[in-house]
Every structure is written in C-alpha cells, then in structure tokens.
Design an enzyme around this catalytic site. Structure first.
Site, PDB file in Angstrom:
ATOM      1  N   ARG A 115      34.776  63.257  64.435  1.00 40.37           N
ATOM      2  CA  ARG A 115      34.094  64.559  64.248  1.00 40.37           C
ATOM      3  C   ARG A 115      33.413  64.512  62.885  1.00 40.37           C
ATOM      4  NH1 ARG A 115      35.991  70.734  65.363  1.00 40.37           N
ATOM      5  NH2 ARG A 115      35.599  69.921  67.452  1.00 40.37           N
ATOM      6  N   HIS A 142      28.261  68.201  71.227  1.00 40.00           N
ATOM      7  CA  HIS A 142      29.717  68.346  71.386  1.00 40.00           C
ATOM      8  C   HIS A 142      30.060  67.925  72.818  1.00 40.00           C
ATOM      9  CE1 HIS A 142      33.727  69.381  70.676  1.00 40.00           C
ATOM     10  NE2 HIS A 142      33.653  70.683  70.458  1.00 40.00           N
ATOM     11  N   GLN A 145      33.464  68.744  74.632  1.00 45.40           N
ATOM     12  CA  GLN A 145      33.555  70.142  75.048  1.00 45.40           C
ATOM     13  C   GLN A 145      32.870  70.349  76.391  1.00 45.40           C
ATOM     14  OE1 GLN A 145      35.062  72.900  73.342  1.00 45.40           O
ATOM     15  NE2 GLN A 145      34.710  73.735  75.374  1.00 45.40           N
ATOM     16  N   ASP A 238      28.728  80.890  72.084  1.00 46.02           N
ATOM     17  CA  ASP A 238      29.327  80.144  70.973  1.00 46.02           C
ATOM     18  C   ASP A 238      29.010  80.930  69.701  1.00 46.02           C
ATOM     19  OD1 ASP A 238      30.535  78.240  69.356  1.00 46.02           O
ATOM     20  OD2 ASP A 238      28.960  76.719  69.581  1.00 46.02           O
ATOM     21  N   CYS A 278      33.517  78.006  73.860  1.00 51.85           N
ATOM     22  CA  CYS A 278      34.213  76.792  73.421  1.00 51.85           C
ATOM     23  C   CYS A 278      35.377  77.102  72.489  1.00 51.85           C
ATOM     24  CB  CYS A 278      33.222  75.840  72.749  1.00 51.85           C
ATOM     25  SG  CYS A 278      32.341  76.598  71.369  1.00 51.85           S
ATOM     26  N   ARG A 306      40.457  70.601  77.999  1.00 54.38           N
ATOM     27  CA  ARG A 306      40.109  69.562  77.032  1.00 54.38           C
ATOM     28  C   ARG A 306      41.042  68.359  77.181  1.00 54.38           C
ATOM     29  NH1 ARG A 306      37.160  71.179  72.549  1.00 54.38           N
ATOM     30  NH2 ARG A 306      36.990  68.947  72.221  1.00 54.38           N
TER      31      ARG A 306
HETATM   32  N1  NVA Z   1      29.063  75.222  67.453  1.00 53.13           N
HETATM   33  C1  NVA Z   1      30.390  75.260  66.909  1.00 53.13           C
HETATM   34  C2  NVA Z   1      31.352  74.651  67.861  1.00 53.13           C
HETATM   35  C3  NVA Z   1      32.774  74.664  67.414  1.00 53.13           C
HETATM   36  C4  NVA Z   1      33.699  74.005  68.394  1.00 53.13           C
HETATM   37  C5  NVA Z   1      30.418  74.522  65.590  1.00 53.13           C
HETATM   38  O1  NVA Z   1      29.816  73.456  65.480  1.00 53.13           O
HETATM   39  O2  NVA Z   1      31.045  75.018  64.651  1.00 53.13           O
HETATM   40  N1   CP Z   2      36.085  73.898  70.842  1.00 61.10           N
HETATM   41  C1   CP Z   2      36.462  73.103  69.837  1.00 61.10           C
HETATM   42  O1   CP Z   2      35.989  71.983  69.685  1.00 61.10           O
HETATM   43  O2   CP Z   2      37.424  73.656  69.040  1.00 61.10           O
HETATM   44  P1   CP Z   2      37.949  73.033  67.682  1.00 61.10           P
HETATM   45  O3   CP Z   2      36.836  73.143  66.670  1.00 61.10           O
HETATM   46  O4   CP Z   2      39.130  73.888  67.327  1.00 61.10           O
HETATM   47  O5   CP Z   2      38.312  71.600  67.901  1.00 61.10           O
END
Ligand code: NVA
Ligand code: CP
Length: 328
Positions: A115, A142, A145, A238, A278, A306
C-alpha cells in the site's frame, strides 16, 4: 459453486504475475478468481494451508484497517506468515531503492503486498520483484477492494453482466478507477456521477473502455447523481478526500456537496438495490447514516469479502495460475 486451482510449475522467477490494477486480469481470470473466492468462503477447508511455510511481505505506507487485517487473516488461512512492514522499518525509509528492496525481498517471501501513494511505485516494485506484487491501494487504484465489491454484487444478484453500478462522488478516486476496470472486465455497467472538476483519469477511463468493447459493459461519466442512480442495482460511495488529500478537505466538501448518497437518492435505484462503501466512511458527508446503516446497506458483507478474495488472489498468483496471466 466449486473451483479448483490447477497447480502448474511456477513461472520463471523473472516473469511473475502481478496484480497492480484490475486490468492486469483477463475477464476469464476475474471470473475464476471470484469462483475460487466463493469456494474459499463456502468450504474453507479446501485450500487451507496451501501456502504453509511461506512468508508474505505486507508493506503499508498508509493507514489501513481492513486491508491490513484481511491480508493477515488470508495468510493465516493459507498457512503463510505475513510480515508487516512500514517504510520506517525498512531501509527504503533511509533511501534504499525500490529496485534493491524488491530484489532482496523476493529472496525471502512468496509475494509482496504493497500500500503506497503513487501507482508508479507499485509498478517499480513489480518491475524488479521476482515474486508477485499486489497493489493494496495506491492513489490511482484499489484493485483488491474492487474484487470484494463485485463479489458482493454477484452474491446479491447472481450475475454481473447487464447489472448496473452507480458510483457517486469523486470520479478520480482510486476505488472508482478500479470499479471502472472491474466493470469493463465483468460486463457490469458502471456509471460514475461526479463534478466536472473531479472526473476519472482519462487514461484509466480509456483503458477501461477499450476492455469493455469485448465484454459489452457500458461505462459512462455523468454529472447528475440522479441520472446515475436511476434504475441502478448497486450504489457506491467513497470518502470525498482520500488519504493524502486531507488538505483539500474543505474545497472538496464544497465541490461534492450535491453528491451525498441520501435516502431520497437511493429511492431512485431498483427497489432491491444495495448500497456499497469501501470504508472507512464519513457519515453525514459522502453518505447519510440512514443509508449506510439502513436495510439496503451491504457494507459488512462487502468488507468481509476482502478475506476470501485476497486468499484466492494470493493463492492464484503464487501458484503461477495461468488464468491470472493476461499474456496467456
Ligand atoms: N479512496 C480512499 C479509499 C480508502 C480505502 C482512500 O484512498 O483513502
Ligand atoms: N477499504 C479499505 O481498504 O479499508 P482500509 O483502508 O481500512 O484498509
């Protein structure tokens, strides 16, 4: 539904499969992956311990609840040991290159889950690693997800092709991008409702549209949430400011104020439509509490999905599973 994994000789170390974005898969690979995930969810004993004795590097440069824990749980299920790492704990935090880090880690682990911020960092890891690299979220994509999301839609409606998903909010969002690609591969129609100033990345949209030519998925971008949600089978929200965009919170809040998923908006969707998010969610911003906590919300099933999708992904990638390779 049952799915079997065909074990093959591992690919040459120089050519592992990676999952940097959903479009790394073929339509057939995506279906096989979802089938395997469902098998794992329904009959967990089938693939338990398939990766016994292996380690999986899990590098998180950003916060995470669901992704971090679901990957650790998927590793536990498969008998592998997750090695949780942050940049501060790695020499990468002191300037060691991605190329050297990826090549070193490839000597110890069966896969690298990452990540990070920019997508090009995931691609750089994939370029140098001789084990599969999995994108656990970047600013642009992502993909893990999206696997759980479309599995949830398939579980609710029995199919994906011809169903319609409306994503309401920031069209340039990583999740929105991955949903466009997942729709393109699966035949799920995806409509993004976003302000003109927060549209999907044109190159991501163009790539998804090119894939959709073969599957028949209708992908579109509109600027009226009601137009997107009318008749939809699933409505998705989101956060308006993703990780790394916190400084833009106020300006985004103003631009996206008309893109909140409220009860009245949900009423335009099909009567049996589901609401997806998500997570993490900000109630009162992108979604009203009555929607995310209401009877149409499928977010906990989506969140739980997930685990089996990531277990299926790790299994498929590390076993050199042919349907996951776009080139084959
Ligand atoms: N779009 C959000 C998704 C979190 C799982 C982010 O990148 O923070
Ligand atoms: N949806 C998701 O990826 O959640 P986290 O940021 O908690 O991993």
């Amino acid at each position: 539904m049952t799915a079997t994994i065909q074990e093959r000789a591992p690919l040459a170390p120089a050519a592992p499969h990676h999952f940097t974005r959903v479009a790394d898969l073929t339509p057939a690979a995506l279906t096989t992956l979802l089938d395997l995930a469902e098998t794992i969810a329904d009959e967990p004993e089938g693939h338990a311990d398939a990766l016994r004795g292996k380690a999986i590097a899990c590098i998180f440069e950003k916060p995470s609840t669901r992704t971090r824990v679901s990957f650790a749980a998927a590793c536990a299920y498969l008998g592998a040991t997750p090695v949780a790492l942050s940049p501060q704990e790695l020499q990468i935090g002191r300037g060691e290159s991605i190329a050297d880090t990826a090549r070193s880690l490839s000597g110890y682990v069966a896969a690298i889950v990452l990540r990070t911020s920019a997508q090009h960092k995931v691609e750089e890891f994939a370029r140098w690693a001789s084990v599969p690299v999995v994108n656990a979220l970047s600013d642009e994509h992502h993909p893990c997800q999206a696997l759980a999301d479309i599995l949830t839609i398939r579980q609710h409606f029995g199919d994906l092709a011809g169903r319609r998903l409306a994503f309401v909010g920031d069209g340039g969002d990583n999740v929105a991008h991955s949903l466009l690609e997942a729709g393109a591969l699966s035949g799920l129609d995806v409509t993004i409702a976003c302000p003109r100033t927060y549209a999907p990345d044109p190159s991501v949209l163009a790539d998804a549209l090119a894939i959709a030519v073969d599957t028949g998925a209708a992908l579109s971008v509109v600027h009226d949430p009601r137009e997107a949600v009318a008749g939809a089978d699933a409505v998705y929200a989101d956060v308006w400011a993703s990780m790394g965009e916190e400084a833009e919170q106020e300006v985004r809040h103003k631009a996206l104020a008309h893109f909140q998923v409220r009860t009245e908006l949900m009423q335009l969707a099909q009567p049996d439509a589901i609401f997806l998010h998500c997570l993490p969610a900000k109630r009162g911003e992108e979604v009203e509490a009555a929607v995310i906590d209401g009877p149409q919300s499928a977010v906990w099933q989506q969140s739980a999905n997930r685990l089996p999708t990531e277990a299926a992904l790790l299994l498929g990638l590390t076993k050199g599973w042919s349907p996951l390779n776009r080139e084959q």
